[in-house]
Design a protein around this motif. Structure first.
Motif, short mmCIF file in Angstrom:
data_model
loop_
_atom_site.label_atom_id
_atom_site.label_comp_id
_atom_site.label_asym_id
_atom_site.label_seq_id
_atom_site.Cartn_x
_atom_site.Cartn_y
_atom_site.Cartn_z
N LEU A 98 17.61 13.57 9.43
CA LEU A 98 17.98 12.46 8.56
C LEU A 98 16.74 12.10 7.85
CD1 LEU A 98 20.24 10.38 7.87
CD2 LEU A 98 19.32 9.13 9.53
N GLU A 99 16.88 11.76 6.40
CA GLU A 99 15.88 11.41 5.82
C GLU A 99 15.92 9.69 5.79
OE1 GLU A 99 15.31 12.50 1.68
OE2 GLU A 99 14.60 10.60 1.25
N ILE A 100 15.07 9.10 6.75
CA ILE A 100 15.35 7.43 6.72
C ILE A 100 14.61 6.80 5.85
CG2 ILE A 100 16.15 7.79 8.90
CD1 ILE A 100 13.39 6.75 9.91
N GLY A 101 13.71 7.43 4.99
CA GLY A 101 12.98 6.41 4.12
C GLY A 101 11.63 7.09 3.61
N GLY A 102 10.85 6.18 3.09
CA GLY A 102 9.27 6.64 2.77
C GLY A 102 8.38 5.86 3.37
N CYS A 103 7.26 6.44 3.01
CA CYS A 103 5.78 5.60 3.72
C CYS A 103 4.69 6.19 2.94
CB CYS A 103 5.82 5.86 5.41
SG CYS A 103 5.73 7.69 5.91
N GLY A 104 3.30 5.67 3.53
CA GLY A 104 2.45 6.00 3.01
C GLY A 104 1.10 4.99 2.87
N MET A 105 -0.04 5.31 2.77
CA MET A 105 -0.97 4.39 2.55
C MET A 105 -1.14 3.44 1.54
SD MET A 105 -2.23 5.26 5.49
CE MET A 105 -3.70 4.31 5.73
N VAL A 106 -1.09 2.24 1.57
CA VAL A 106 -1.06 1.25 0.55
C VAL A 106 -2.10 1.63 -0.63
CG1 VAL A 106 -1.06 -0.83 -0.56
CG2 VAL A 106 -0.20 -0.44 1.84
N ASP A 107 -1.73 1.98 -1.85
CA ASP A 107 -2.68 2.10 -2.92
C ASP A 107 -3.77 1.13 -3.20
OD1 ASP A 107 -4.03 2.86 -5.86
OD2 ASP A 107 -2.33 4.53 -5.69
N PRO A 108 -5.12 1.39 -3.32
CA PRO A 108 -6.10 0.41 -3.50
C PRO A 108 -5.75 -0.66 -4.66
CG PRO A 108 -6.83 2.43 -3.05
CD PRO A 108 -5.81 2.85 -2.93
N ASN A 109 -5.16 0.13 -5.88
CA ASN A 109 -4.61 -0.80 -6.96
C ASN A 109 -3.64 -2.02 -6.54
OD1 ASN A 109 -6.32 0.91 -8.52
ND2 ASN A 109 -4.63 2.16 -9.19
N VAL A 110 -2.98 -1.50 -5.70
CA VAL A 110 -1.79 -2.66 -5.17
C VAL A 110 -2.43 -3.59 -4.40
CG1 VAL A 110 0.15 -3.04 -3.88
CG2 VAL A 110 0.07 -0.84 -4.91
N LEU A 111 -3.45 -3.41 -3.39
CA LEU A 111 -4.27 -4.48 -2.85
C LEU A 111 -4.96 -5.29 -3.88
CD1 LEU A 111 -5.69 -2.31 0.01
CD2 LEU A 111 -3.41 -3.79 0.10
N THR A 112 -5.44 -4.72 -4.95
CA THR A 112 -6.37 -5.34 -5.76
C THR A 112 -5.15 -6.29 -6.50
OG1 THR A 112 -7.96 -3.51 -5.91
CG2 THR A 112 -7.84 -5.36 -7.71
N ASN A 113 -4.15 -5.84 -7.20
CA ASN A 113 -3.21 -6.52 -7.82
C ASN A 113 -2.63 -7.78 -7.00
OD1 ASN A 113 -3.19 -4.70 -10.04
ND2 ASN A 113 -1.47 -3.75 -9.29
N CYS A 114 -2.77 -7.58 -5.79
CA CYS A 114 -2.27 -8.86 -5.06
C CYS A 114 -3.22 -9.64 -4.13
CB CYS A 114 -1.48 -8.30 -3.98
SG CYS A 114 -0.01 -7.12 -4.42
N GLY A 115 -4.59 -9.65 -4.91
CA GLY A 115 -5.76 -10.24 -4.45
C GLY A 115 -6.18 -10.06 -3.28
N ILE A 116 -6.11 -8.73 -2.70
CA ILE A 116 -6.87 -8.42 -1.46
C ILE A 116 -7.78 -7.29 -1.61
CG2 ILE A 116 -6.28 -6.98 0.85
CD1 ILE A 116 -3.77 -8.50 0.95
N ASP A 117 -9.27 -7.60 -1.12
CA ASP A 117 -10.31 -6.73 -1.37
C ASP A 117 -10.26 -5.26 -0.93
OD1 ASP A 117 -12.59 -5.34 -1.58
OD2 ASP A 117 -13.78 -6.90 -0.46
N ALA A 118 -10.01 -4.37 -1.81
CA ALA A 118 -9.64 -3.03 -1.39
C ALA A 118 -10.99 -2.17 -0.77
CB ALA A 118 -9.20 -2.13 -2.47
N GLU A 119 -11.88 -3.04 -0.91
CA GLU A 119 -13.13 -2.17 -0.15
C GLU A 119 -13.09 -2.52 1.51
OE1 GLU A 119 -15.57 -0.53 -1.65
OE2 GLU A 119 -14.66 -0.54 -3.70
N GLU A 120 -12.70 -3.67 1.43
CA GLU A 120 -12.67 -4.41 2.93
C GLU A 120 -11.44 -3.82 3.71
OE1 GLU A 120 -13.24 -8.40 3.20
OE2 GLU A 120 -13.80 -8.50 5.23
N TYR A 121 -10.26 -3.94 3.07
CA TYR A 121 -9.11 -3.57 3.77
C TYR A 121 -8.38 -2.26 3.24
CZ TYR A 121 -9.54 -8.40 5.41
OH TYR A 121 -10.02 -9.50 5.99
N SER A 122 -7.66 -1.85 4.25
CA SER A 122 -6.54 -0.83 4.09
C SER A 122 -5.38 -0.97 4.73
CB SER A 122 -7.04 0.50 4.39
OG SER A 122 -7.50 0.44 5.71
N GLY A 123 -4.35 -0.14 4.51
CA GLY A 123 -2.97 -0.38 5.29
C GLY A 123 -2.00 0.45 4.76
#
Ligand code: PHE
Length: 339
Positions: A276-301
């Motif tokens: 059963l395919e229940i959904g999608g996932c992945g490592m948050v793209d650094p561009n998204v972190l930057t767009n949302c005001g989070i330092d992509a050098e320091e954080y990942s998710g």
């Protein structure tokens, strides 16, 4: 004697009673074992032959009149008691109360919230009518990006900037804009896509998306979290992450759970594969972190999104997704025993 009986008939017809006791006394007096009617019947053998016929008729009339009177008075009293409410018959059994039930979508949503709250995730919510920034642009999907076609969108007429959210990733954007890492949040909610309606898909459905942002978050953390989740929810830990593409995660994967093929519904929902395919996932793209005001050098998710409807269909063996939104009480009542 016949005249006397006729008088009694008239009396019985005119009789009125307010209480159960009065009615009962009347019944005993006329119709009881030692009542008037019985006594007259006993007299029958002493009546002159030429009067027997008339005597028989009047005594029967008396008997029927009395019986009808008793029935009518009892029924009247009963109806009055119902109207009388609290001052009526307090010994009457209570009216059965209709107990409602939770919707299967809510049942599964609450289970998922519980599972993630045990590992420190909170719940975040956002609007169903979204703007382009939160649903697309901030998620690395600029205007004219071809991946926008992955999710057929309902736009609000006359304003292409306003739409019905196609996923609850929009809530994650809002959450990142408003909160500093570390972030652990899940976003349950209804989402809309302009898709053909069938037994397996609908133009609206429900998702829970999760977001985890901190220092040194890795793909292994994502996999462990998903494995914990599926074990808790399904009692099954066999999962498969198939490489995929989402603009807001890199790398990205589809999440499949091995469910098995025991029932006909299992076959239908897993398309005969058991997976059963229940959904999608992945490592948050650094561009998204930057767009949302989070330092992509320091954080990942990492982020993931799962569909509640199909999970509910499997867990509760519902073979058609449309049942979930038709509000047929015969369907909904089956979930009374669930929490
Ligand atoms: N938002 C994606 C969808 O609705 C699911 C997803 C969430 C994928 C998070 C990756 C990461 O299809």
């Amino acid at each position: 004697m016949i005249d006397k009986i006729k008088e009694l008939i008239a009396e019985a017809e005119a009789f009125k009673a307010e209480t159960k006791e009065d009615i009962e006394a009347f019944r005993i007096k006329l119709l009881g074992q030692k009542g008037i009617v019985k006594q007259y019947f006993a007299e029958f053998k002493n009546v002159a032959n030429d009067q027997k016929k008339e005597f028989g008729q009047v005594i029967n009339t008396l008997k029927n009149t009395a019986q009808n009177k008793v029935n009518a008075l009892k029924e009247e009293l009963e109806n009055n008691t119902q109207d009388a409410g609290i001052s009526g018959d307090l010994s009457r059994p209570g009216e059965p109360i209709q107990i409602g039930s939770r919707h299967p979508i809510s049942i599964v949503k609450n289970q998922i919230i519980d599972i993630f709250s045990n590992i420190g995730f909170n719940v975040s919510e956002g609007p169903e009518i979204e703007d382009d920034w939160h649903n697309f642009t901030a998620l690395n999907l600029p205007e004219y990006h071809p991946a926008r076609d992955m999710q057929d969108t309902f736009f609000v007429q006359t304003n292409p900037d306003i739409l019905l959210r196609t996923h609850t990733s929009s809530v994650q954007v809002r959450y990142m804009e408003d909160n500093k890492p570390p972030i652990r949040t899940i976003s349950p909610g209804r989402v809309y896509r302009n898709e053909a309606i069938s037994a397996r898909s609908h133009c609206f459905f429900h998702q829970v998306e999760g977001l985890y942002i901190d220092k040194d978050v890795s793909f292994a953390d994502l996999k462990q979290t998903l494995q914990y989740f599926t074990t808790e929810l399904f009692g099954k830990s066999k999962i498969r992450l198939r490489p995929s593409y989402f603009p807001f995660t890199e790398p990205s994967a589809e999440i499949d759970v091995y469910w098995g093929l025991e029932t006909e519904t299992d076959h239908k929902i897993t398309k005969g594969t058991g997976w059963l395919e229940i959904g999608g996932c992945g490592m948050v793209d650094p561009n998204v972190l930057t767009n949302c005001g989070i330092d992509a050098e320091e954080y990942s998710g990492f982020a993931f999104g799962v569909g509640i409807d199909r999970i509910a269909m499997l867990l509760h063996q519902i073979s058609d997704i449309r049942l979930l939104s038709e509000n047929d009480v015969r369907f909904l009542e089956q979930f009374k025993s669930a929490l």
